[in-house]
Design an enzyme around this catalytic site. Structure first.
Site, PDB file in Angstrom:
ATOM      1  N   LYS A   1       0.760  -1.280  -0.048  1.00  0.00           N
ATOM      2  CA  LYS A   1       0.043  -0.032   0.115  1.00  0.00           C
ATOM      3  C   LYS A   1       0.748   1.098  -0.055  1.00  0.00           C
ATOM      4  O   LYS A   1       2.006   1.072   0.122  1.00  0.00           O
ATOM      5  CB  LYS A   1      -0.907   0.075   1.208  1.00  0.00           C
ATOM      6  CG  LYS A   1      -1.682  -1.560   1.476  1.00  0.00           C
ATOM      7  CD  LYS A   1      -3.013  -1.167   0.142  1.00  0.00           C
ATOM      8  CE  LYS A   1      -3.605  -2.542  -0.143  1.00  0.00           C
ATOM      9  NZ  LYS A   1      -4.753  -3.049   0.796  1.00  0.00           N
TER      10      LYS A   1
HETATM   11  C1  LIG Z   1      -5.513  -4.271   1.015  1.00  0.00           C
HETATM   12  C2  LIG Z   1      -6.903  -3.899   0.682  1.00  0.00           C
HETATM   13  C3  LIG Z   1      -7.913  -4.379   1.859  1.00  0.00           C
HETATM   14  C4  LIG Z   1      -7.302  -5.169   3.010  1.00  0.00           C
HETATM   15  O1  LIG Z   1      -6.413  -4.614   3.667  1.00  0.00           O
HETATM   16  P1  LIG Z   1      -5.243  -5.842   4.468  1.00  0.00           P
HETATM   17  O2  LIG Z   1      -4.204  -4.690   5.180  1.00  0.00           O
HETATM   18  O3  LIG Z   1      -4.546  -6.412   3.602  1.00  0.00           O
HETATM   19  O4  LIG Z   1      -6.103  -6.536   5.371  1.00  0.00           O
HETATM   20  C5  LIG Z   1      -9.424  -4.166   1.822  1.00  0.00           C
HETATM   21  N1  LIG Z   1      -9.647  -3.421   0.690  1.00  0.00           N
HETATM   22  C6  LIG Z   1      -8.995  -2.907  -0.472  1.00  0.00           C
HETATM   23  C7  LIG Z   1      -9.539  -2.386  -1.517  1.00  0.00           C
HETATM   24  C8  LIG Z   1      -7.702  -3.380  -0.357  1.00  0.00           C
HETATM   25  O5  LIG Z   1      -6.791  -3.038  -1.336  1.00  0.00           O
END
Ligand SMILES: *Cc1c(COP(=O)(O)O)cnc(C)c1O
Length: 369
Positions: free
Chosen positions: A187
């Site tokens: 991210k």
């Molecule tokens: C990464 C992501 C999540 C979940 O986040 P995690 O930290 O991996 O649990 C939820 N929604 C979207 C759109 C994502 O890209």
């Protein structure tokens, strides 16, 4: 040609000595579970990313969505309208509460949930609408706010990919009753793993704090059935360090995207809505349906350029979620799932990398994949 070129990965977390130092300091302190680092991370995130909204840290973005939904009283018998074109965590978090995810189509330009499609999916069981700011581009929040107030629905935001994005000057994660951010390594900023619930509601913030900690505000005086979704101080120390770089990294993602927009030929580059600040978690182009997989292969084989397909199977077609949507047809979602390619846009790219990405895409596009 590719053999002597270094691979350009589709994503690359930037983790340096500063993070190592921050983690070491926590380890040396001997206090590693949720503590002062988490509290400081929440405060700093609130100030820098969430416009002063309450921020409650948890152990993943999925937990942020899940606990936000539980705090807002979503459960069995409720329907929550979500896009199908997203990571499965969006719908998983709804389904795990016992509620029903109702999948709707996207609007093709920005890949985010289509407000008209959301309105058409409202039933007497609908409790909430949860758009996703996909790829770091804000969903059409004014339209969703209008829809929510017109039909008496709650509005939530999956902001997992949209740290510091905004629409008409308002930050993503501050439009709905709650927003959920992720700090997974790929991210825009990471905490190792982690998530943040942002909310303007003191009561929702209180409930998420309690839910992440076995339902306790006071030790051993459990008032709700909760879970252990706490963030550790180790993760928070990483997150705090990353947060000091977020603005600079976002600016680099945006200038990388601007360069690609200007120089790519023969593919559809991602447009940005009026008033929107796109933070380019992904830089996602479209190539003609049928050519996509060959296109991805050619980028990799001939130019050693990595890319990603987010997401090849829409949620309503996944074996785990399809039973919520028997026979559902979402044409824009299906089309996007066959056409999208996300190119590297991360802040570690050099000008040489960017030039190679442009040469690769333009050459492959011209050859017809
Ligand atoms: C990464 C992501 C999540 C979940 O986040 P995690 O930290 O991996 O649990 C939820 N929604 C979207 C759109 C994502 O890209």
């Amino acid at each position: 040609m590719s053999n002597d070129l270094a691979f350009i990965p589709p994503a690359k977390p930037i983790i340096g000595e500063e993070e190592v130092e921050a983690v070491s300091a926590v380890l040396r302190s001997g206090m590693v579970a949720q503590g002062p680092q988490v509290a400081a991370f929440e405060e700093e995130f609130s100030e820098q990313v969430a416009d002063g909204a309450f921020s409650v840290a948890v152990n993943s973005g999925t937990s942020a969505l899940h606990l936000g939904l539980l705090a807002a009283d979503i459960g069995p018998g409720d329907e929550v309208i979500v896009p199908s074109f997203t990571f499965a965590a969006t719908a998983n978090s709804v389904a795990i509460t016992g509620a029903t995810p109702v999948f709707v189509d996207i609007e093709p330009d920005y890949f985010c949930m289509d407000p008209a499609a959301a309105e058409a999916a409202i039933t007497e069981r609908t409790r909430a609408i949860m758009p996703v700011h996909l790829y770091g581009h804000p969903a059409n929040m004014p339209a969703f706010e209008e829809l929510a107030s017109k039909h008496g629905l709650a509005l939530f935001e999956d902001a997992a990919q949209a740290h510091d994005a905004s629409l008409d000057g308002q930050k993503t994660g501050t439009f709905g009753i709650f927003g959920a951010f992720s700090f997974y390594p790929t991210k825009n900023m990471t905490a190792g793993e982690g998530g943040m619930v942002t909310t303007g509601s003191e009561e929702i913030a209180r409930r998420v704090r309690i839910l992440r900690n076995q339902g306790m505000a006071k030790q051993y005086a459990n008032e709700m059935v909760g879970v252990n979704n706490r963030m550790t101080d180790i993760n928070a120390a990483i997150g705090r360090t990353q947060l000091t770089h977020l603005a600079e990294w976002t600016a680099k993602r945006q200038s990388n995207a601007a360069f690609l927009n200007e120089n790519l030929e023969g593919v559809i580059v991602p447009p940005v809505a009026e008033g929107a600040v796109h933070v380019y978690h992904q830089y996602t182009i479209r190539v003609p349906e049928g050519d996509r997989d060959a296109f991805v292969g050619a980028l990799r084989e001939k130019f050693n350029v990595g890319s990603g397909v987010y997401y090849p199977i829409p949620n309503h077609r996944l074996p785990s979620l399809a039973h919520f949507a028997p026979g559902l047809d979402l044409p824009q979602t299906e089309k996007a799932a066959k056409e999208v390619i996300s190119l590297p846009v991360h802040p570690s790219l050099s000008q040489t990398d960017l030039d190679r990405i442009v040469e690769a895409v333009n050459t492959v596009a011209k050859a017809g994949a």
